[in-house]
Write a protein that holds these residues in place. Structure first.
Motif, mmCIF file in Angstrom:
data_model
loop_
_atom_site.group_PDB
_atom_site.id
_atom_site.type_symbol
_atom_site.label_atom_id
_atom_site.label_comp_id
_atom_site.label_asym_id
_atom_site.label_seq_id
_atom_site.Cartn_x
_atom_site.Cartn_y
_atom_site.Cartn_z
ATOM 1 N N ILE A 70 0.899 -1.348 0.103
ATOM 2 C CA ILE A 70 0.249 -0.025 0.037
ATOM 3 C C ILE A 70 0.956 1.098 -0.094
ATOM 4 N N SER A 71 1.859 1.217 0.762
ATOM 5 C CA SER A 71 2.523 2.559 1.176
ATOM 6 C C SER A 71 3.636 2.717 -0.087
ATOM 7 N N PHE A 72 4.260 1.789 -0.615
ATOM 8 C CA PHE A 72 5.187 1.902 -2.046
ATOM 9 C C PHE A 72 4.040 1.966 -3.129
ATOM 10 N N ALA A 73 3.701 3.276 -3.268
ATOM 11 C CA ALA A 73 2.867 3.302 -4.471
ATOM 12 C C ALA A 73 3.408 3.484 -5.755
ATOM 13 N N ALA A 74 2.845 3.103 -6.729
ATOM 14 C CA ALA A 74 3.329 3.021 -8.205
ATOM 15 C C ALA A 74 4.402 4.199 -8.430
ATOM 16 N N PRO A 75 5.567 4.084 -9.141
ATOM 17 C CA PRO A 75 6.370 5.297 -9.276
ATOM 18 C C PRO A 75 5.554 6.205 -9.902
ATOM 19 N N LEU A 76 5.824 7.541 -9.813
ATOM 20 C CA LEU A 76 5.359 8.736 -10.029
ATOM 21 C C LEU A 76 5.394 8.803 -11.794
ATOM 22 N N GLN A 77 4.315 9.094 -12.366
ATOM 23 C CA GLN A 77 4.217 9.331 -13.696
ATOM 24 C C GLN A 77 5.414 10.231 -14.203
ATOM 25 N N GLY A 78 5.978 10.218 -15.066
ATOM 26 C CA GLY A 78 7.048 10.905 -15.836
ATOM 27 C C GLY A 78 8.233 11.377 -14.685
ATOM 28 N N GLN A 79 8.848 10.538 -13.941
ATOM 29 C CA GLN A 79 9.445 10.784 -12.872
ATOM 30 C C GLN A 79 10.943 11.093 -13.434
ATOM 31 N N GLN A 80 11.244 10.880 -14.676
ATOM 32 C CA GLN A 80 12.663 11.325 -15.348
ATOM 33 C C GLN A 80 12.343 12.642 -15.903
ATOM 34 N N ALA A 81 11.136 13.453 -15.957
ATOM 35 C CA ALA A 81 11.061 14.684 -16.449
ATOM 36 C C ALA A 81 12.060 15.688 -16.051
ATOM 37 N N PRO A 82 12.338 15.741 -14.654
ATOM 38 C CA PRO A 82 13.415 16.559 -14.307
ATOM 39 C C PRO A 82 14.726 16.564 -14.797
ATOM 40 N N ALA A 83 15.153 15.285 -14.943
ATOM 41 C CA ALA A 83 16.488 15.156 -15.538
ATOM 42 C C ALA A 83 16.239 15.259 -16.974
ATOM 43 N N GLU A 84 15.371 15.037 -17.640
ATOM 44 C CA GLU A 84 15.213 15.135 -19.191
ATOM 45 C C GLU A 84 15.136 16.776 -19.556
ATOM 46 N N ALA A 85 14.423 17.253 -18.659
ATOM 47 C CA ALA A 85 14.550 18.840 -18.757
ATOM 48 C C ALA A 85 15.788 19.492 -18.741
ATOM 49 N N ALA A 86 16.484 19.199 -17.499
ATOM 50 C CA ALA A 86 17.837 19.839 -17.552
ATOM 51 C C ALA A 86 18.754 19.240 -18.663
ATOM 52 N N GLN A 87 18.768 18.144 -19.244
ATOM 53 C CA GLN A 87 19.528 17.551 -20.305
ATOM 54 C C GLN A 87 19.158 18.252 -21.608
ATOM 55 N N ALA A 129 13.678 -0.943 6.338
ATOM 56 C CA ALA A 129 14.526 -2.085 6.929
ATOM 57 C C ALA A 129 14.017 -3.139 7.257
ATOM 58 N N GLU A 130 12.830 -3.083 8.018
ATOM 59 C CA GLU A 130 12.102 -4.344 8.564
ATOM 60 C C GLU A 130 11.519 -5.213 7.300
ATOM 61 N N GLN A 177 10.655 10.930 0.931
ATOM 62 C CA GLN A 177 9.733 9.672 0.763
ATOM 63 C C GLN A 177 10.664 8.718 1.500
ATOM 64 N N LEU A 178 12.124 8.373 1.096
ATOM 65 C CA LEU A 178 12.741 7.325 1.573
ATOM 66 C C LEU A 178 13.024 7.406 2.994
ATOM 67 N N LYS A 179 13.373 8.629 3.325
ATOM 68 C CA LYS A 179 13.550 8.863 4.970
ATOM 69 C C LYS A 179 12.304 8.290 5.820
ATOM 70 N N SER A 180 11.240 8.673 5.366
ATOM 71 C CA SER A 180 10.036 8.705 6.137
ATOM 72 C C SER A 180 9.709 6.957 5.987
ATOM 73 N N ARG A 181 10.199 6.398 5.152
ATOM 74 C CA ARG A 181 9.790 5.044 5.154
ATOM 75 C C ARG A 181 11.240 4.070 5.546
#
Length: 382
Positions: free
Chosen positions: A14-31, A97-98, A88-92
């Motif tokens: 439940i908590s690990f939702a599907a990856p965000l749509q277009g998660q590569q967009a920021p990197a692609e924009a910078a490139q 780990a468990e 997100q990674l810090k909150s989880r």
């Protein structure tokens, strides 16, 4: 498997939702922005041999400005995405780990151990069914976690590499601006409607205290000419469709009061340091230079009885009497161009924080101010 462990597995799904749509967009924009800057560098080299160097260099400067602006925005998006992922990674962290521990137990436990259950064979069977159902989903979420970690690494590497790209871009745009200024100074092919009389101009400036007074006496600066033949053009059909003279954000509208309570009949536009200012349409330069308390001013006449007044420039191009085509640079904004390190340090901040210069735009028709928004497209800028 205990009920608590099974619950943690379900929580993972439940908590690990599907990856965000277009998660590569920021990197692609910078490139993409880096590619824009590379293209501008190529354009600068080509401009040296262009037939119309002013036009070619104008396009080059604008290409650099667009590329640097896109790089700023791309890096902001990269920084925001990295921060989002790390949060997100810090909150989880504890749950991850468990869950990884449970995953490791599932992978390494011998079959007889997995078959044991406090409730006996029936409980063991039920646990086995639950494990069979949730384990593929758990591994999928673990794969999503791996992709997130890899993305953080990619974003950090991109930010590190951006420093060199920015240095090259900032150096290139400065070179292009210098070359453009020289090309405009050397230009001799523009038609001229009159020659400015410097003595009459000085007298007019000293005898007027308002922009209205100066505008009404503009005819006096034409040396020996009782009347200047107006351009035989009518740009009324373009009202509301003209681009702003500089790329920027609207700070204050027509007749809006400033911090001192003073309302001015023009627009105030926030622009980046050293941004290029251009005429939005073909026009006659009626005046350029310092005026009253407005700093450097350029007054353009695009059609009879209509003036575009631009103030707040650090440098002005051209000379009074010249007829210039649409898109011709008339000056540069002031300020100091930021260094690559400063842009990188501001990459996480919101847009607009780097627009430290202001251009004042006034439109006068029959020597009365009108709302410039009726002439120019006023958007949110970029």
């Amino acid at each position: 498997m205990t009920n608590r462990a099974a619950g943690l597995l379900l929580f993972a799904l439940i908590s690990f939702a599907a990856p965000l749509q277009g998660q590569q967009a920021p990197a692609e924009a910078a490139q993409a922005a880096a590619d824009q800057l590379e293209a501008a560098t190529v354009a600068l080299e080509a401009a040296e041999s262009a037939r119309d160097r002013v036009k070619a260099l104008t396009g080059t400067v604008r290409a650099y400005e667009a590329g640097l602006g896109a790089m700023r925005e791309g890096l902001r998006r990269v920084a925001r995405r990295e921060s989002q992922l790390l949060t997100q990674l810090k909150s989880r962290e504890d749950d991850v780990a468990e869950l990884l521990g449970i995953l490791q137990t599932i992978e390494t436990s011998a079959p007889p151990v997995l078959m044991l259950h406090p409730s006996g064979p029936l409980g063991a069977a039920r646990s086995a069914m639950m494990v069979a159902e949730v384990t593929p989903g758990l591994y999928a979420r673990a794969e999503a976690l791996r992709r997130d970690l890899e993305e953080v690494q990619t974003l950090r590497l991109l930010q590190q590499n951006a420093a060199g790209t920015l240095e090259k871009g900032l150096s290139g745009v400065q070179e292009a601006r210098t070359a453009l200024s020289a090309a405009i100074a050397d230009r001799t092919d523009l038609p001229r409607r009159f020659t400015e009389n410097s003595v009459r101009t000085a007298i007019l400036i000293s005898s007027t205290e308002t922009l209205t007074g100066f505008a009404s006496g503009l005819a006096e600066i034409a040396g020996g000419a009782e009347k200047i033949t107006p351009l035989s053009v009518d740009i009324s059909a373009q009202r509301g469709e003209l681009d702003l003279p500089v790329e920027g954000l609207l700070l204050r509208g027509f007749e809006k009061r400033d911090a001192a309570g003073i309302a001015r009949p023009g627009l105030l536009i926030a622009a980046r340091p050293r941004a290029l200012v251009s005429t939005p349409t073909a026009a006659t330069i009626r005046y350029r230079g310092p005026l009253l308390d407005l700093g450097n001013v350029v007054i353009l006449e695009p059609q009879p009885d209509t003036l575009f007044i631009l103030s707040g420039l650090a440098e002005v191009y051209g000379s009074a009497g010249q007829v210039i085509p649409a898109g011709t640079p008339v000056g540069l904004m002031g300020g100091s161009a930021p260094q690559a390190g400063a842009i990188l340090s501001l990459s996480g901040e919101g847009g607009g924080t780097d627009r430290t210069e202001t251009l004042y735009i006034e439109v006068r028709m029959d020597n009365s101010p009108v709302d410039p928004a009726t002439w120019f497209r006023i958007g949110k800028g970029g």
